[in-house]
Design an enzyme around this catalytic site. Structure first.
Site, short mmCIF file in Angstrom:
data_model
loop_
_atom_site.label_atom_id
_atom_site.label_comp_id
_atom_site.label_asym_id
_atom_site.label_seq_id
_atom_site.Cartn_x
_atom_site.Cartn_y
_atom_site.Cartn_z
N ASN A 1 -10.19 -0.09 0.07
CA ASN A 1 -8.72 0.01 0.07
C ASN A 1 -8.20 -0.58 -1.24
O ASN A 1 -8.22 -1.79 -1.43
CB ASN A 1 -8.19 -0.75 1.28
N HIS B 1 -3.30 7.29 2.47
CA HIS B 1 -3.71 5.97 2.02
C HIS B 1 -5.09 5.67 2.62
O HIS B 1 -5.33 5.94 3.80
CB HIS B 1 -2.68 4.93 2.49
N CYS C 1 0.82 -1.22 0.00
CA CYS C 1 0.00 0.00 0.00
C CYS C 1 0.85 1.27 0.00
O CYS C 1 0.36 2.35 -0.29
CB CYS C 1 -0.96 0.00 1.18
O1 UT7 Z 1 -3.76 -1.09 3.70
C1 UT7 Z 1 -2.72 -1.66 4.41
C2 UT7 Z 1 -2.86 -1.50 5.85
N1 UT7 Z 1 -4.10 -2.05 6.34
C3 UT7 Z 1 -4.74 -1.44 7.31
O2 UT7 Z 1 -4.34 -0.38 7.68
C4 UT7 Z 1 -5.93 -2.10 7.95
C5 UT7 Z 1 -5.83 -1.95 9.46
N2 UT7 Z 1 -6.84 -2.69 10.21
C6 UT7 Z 1 -8.16 -2.40 10.18
O3 UT7 Z 1 -8.58 -1.51 9.46
C7 UT7 Z 1 -9.07 -3.16 11.10
O4 UT7 Z 1 -8.30 -3.92 11.98
C8 UT7 Z 1 -10.09 -4.09 10.37
C9 UT7 Z 1 -11.13 -3.24 9.68
C10 UT7 Z 1 -9.37 -4.95 9.34
C11 UT7 Z 1 -10.79 -4.99 11.36
O5 UT7 Z 1 -11.43 -4.20 12.36
P1 UT7 Z 1 -11.20 -4.51 13.91
O6 UT7 Z 1 -12.07 -3.59 14.64
O7 UT7 Z 1 -9.73 -4.45 14.19
O8 UT7 Z 1 -11.76 -5.99 14.04
P2 UT7 Z 1 -11.05 -7.32 14.55
O9 UT7 Z 1 -10.35 -7.98 13.43
O10 UT7 Z 1 -10.28 -7.10 15.80
O11 UT7 Z 1 -12.34 -8.14 14.94
C12 UT7 Z 1 -13.26 -7.70 15.96
C13 UT7 Z 1 -14.48 -8.58 15.90
C14 UT7 Z 1 -14.14 -10.06 15.90
O12 UT7 Z 1 -15.19 -10.74 16.57
P3 UT7 Z 1 -15.02 -11.20 18.11
O13 UT7 Z 1 -13.83 -12.11 18.13
O14 UT7 Z 1 -14.82 -9.92 18.88
O15 UT7 Z 1 -16.32 -11.88 18.39
C15 UT7 Z 1 -14.17 -10.43 14.45
O16 UT7 Z 1 -14.43 -11.79 14.23
O17 UT7 Z 1 -15.18 -8.33 14.70
C16 UT7 Z 1 -15.29 -9.56 13.95
N3 UT7 Z 1 -15.17 -9.25 12.52
C17 UT7 Z 1 -16.23 -9.01 11.73
N4 UT7 Z 1 -17.55 -9.02 11.98
C18 UT7 Z 1 -18.36 -8.74 10.94
C19 UT7 Z 1 -14.04 -9.11 11.80
N5 UT7 Z 1 -14.34 -8.81 10.54
C20 UT7 Z 1 -15.69 -8.74 10.47
C21 UT7 Z 1 -16.60 -8.48 9.44
N6 UT7 Z 1 -17.92 -8.48 9.71
N7 UT7 Z 1 -16.20 -8.20 8.17
#
Ligand code: UT7
Length: 334
Positions: A291, A261, A114
């Site tokens: 993204n 980005h 990215c």
């Molecule tokens: O471009 C290169 C660099 N990339 C980035 O900068 C991305 C950086 N990271 C992010 O933007 C975020 O971490 C994400 C958007 C990818 C994920 O968001 P998050 O708030 O960090 O979610 P998480 O992965 O920690 O998951 C939290 C909860 C989990 O459930 P439990 O274990 O708390 O029950 C996940 O299973 O949300 C759940 N979850 C979802 N639920 C519904 C993860 N993805 C999804 C989804 N829909 N798509």
């Protein structure tokens, strides 16, 4: 001393719009979760066979070249940033050279995820400053949709990515052009390879070839520890911005527009807050495209330009972060 300027900008987005609701057909997710956690409402997916990372790049490049008032014949170097190339090799740069019928110029592929476009801009800037080249085509293009895990297991990654391409022509500005729009004032780049495993496509390379035994684990798709990535994205984009501004002899207060980005609206807001900049001085279009990795910044540049948000004299801060980890920033005077 020679310097470089952004002389033309173009973009290409595939026509196929995929909403958050559409994704619920493949995985357990919801429009509410995606909008609240990322700010993304929809993204574009390229046609499965007719559009590739290169075909999208060529469309963006044609527009950038035309807007730069030049022709493909006059381009003397290509720099192509992508993490989703058409082939493992040859790189997309040579495919653009072929598709556009260009002279037998050099073509360089950049593999910095990215951050790739801002890395490419920095490389172009150096070639211009040494006097080696005059018109460099810099491209960021991605076709992510073929390499995502659309099962619930991969949902934290697959919902954020989209396809698209952006391109710019970087042109030599001579000493008399002290107020030419789009002048590159500074660039910085950084990496922290100790965190290489946090965000990667693990399979398909020499360390982990894809085999019948591991194919079920989808090793050819993007794997990401989201929270860890999020944390470092905020810190590194902030540091890189401050460094690029310092080299340009400026501060955040001088910035008219940040073009960051586009990975997550919460990351962008956190950076704006730490730079003490109101959100109206930060460009965001991830609600429409998600993204698009190396393409986010040139696509956003094009849209900011079209919206009249790049005005003469404006200080524009570009900043990116991606797998590696890698990060890069550039200050441009419009
Ligand atoms: O471009 C290169 C660099 N990339 C980035 O900068 C991305 C950086 N990271 C992010 O933007 C975020 O971490 C994400 C958007 C990818 C994920 O968001 P998050 O708030 O960090 O979610 P998480 O992965 O920690 O998951 C939290 C909860 C989990 O459930 P439990 O274990 O708390 O029950 C996940 O299973 O949300 C759940 N979850 C979802 N639920 C519904 C993860 N993805 C999804 C989804 N829909 N798509």
């Amino acid at each position: 001393m020679l310097s470089s300027k952004i002389a033309g900008i173009g973009k290409y987005l595939p026509a196929n719009v995929v909403t958050n609701q559409d994704l619920t057909a493949y995985m357990e997710t919801s429009n509410e979760w995606i909008v609240e956690r990322t700010g993304i409402q929809e993204r574009r997916y390229a046609h499965r066979t007719e559009e590739t990372t290169t075909t999208m790049a060529v469309e963006a490049a044609k527009i950038a070249i035309e807007r730069a008032g030049t022709t493909a014949e006059e381009i003397d170097f290509i720099i192509f940033a992508t993490l989703s190339p058409d082939y493992y090799f040859p790189g997309c740069g040579v495919l653009v050279q072929r598709a556009m019928g260009m002279k037998e110029i050099g073509a360089l592929d950049i593999r910095n995820q990215c951050s790739g476009f801002v890395y490419a801009l920095s490389v172009a800037d150096q070639f211009i400053k040494t006097g080696m080249y005059k018109n460099i085509l810099v491209i960021g293009s991605e076709k992510h949709s073929f390499g995502l895990d659309f099962s619930t297991r991969g949902r934290n990654v697959s919902v954020i990515f989209g396809d698209g391409a952006g391109a710019v022509v970087i042109r030599r500005a001579d000493e008399s052009e002290t107020d030419a729009p789009g002048r590159v004032l500074s660039t910085v780049m950084g990496t922290d390879g100790t965190l290489a495993d946090v965000l990667k496509v693990p399979g398909g390379g020499s360390a982990c070839p894809i085999t019948p035994e591991n194919v079920e684990l989808h090793p050819n798709t993007i794997h990401m520890e989201g929270r860890e990535t999020f944390k470092h994205a905020v810190t590194r984009m902030l540091e890189a911005s401050q460094q690029a501004l310092e080299i340009a002899g400026l501060t955040a207060a001088d910035v008219s527009l940040v073009i960051p980005h586009q990975a997550n609206a919460r990351i962008i807001s956190a950076i704006a807050e730490r730079l003490n900049l109101p959100l109206d001085r930060v460009f965001m279009n991830l609600d429409k495209y998600g993204n698009t990795s190396a393409a986010t910044i040139p696509v956003a540049l094009d849209e900011a330009n079209k919206a009249g948000r790049l005005k003469k004299g404006d200080v524009v801060l570009l900043v990116a972060f991606g797998g590696g980890f890698t990060w890069a920033s550039s200050v441009v005077r419009w």
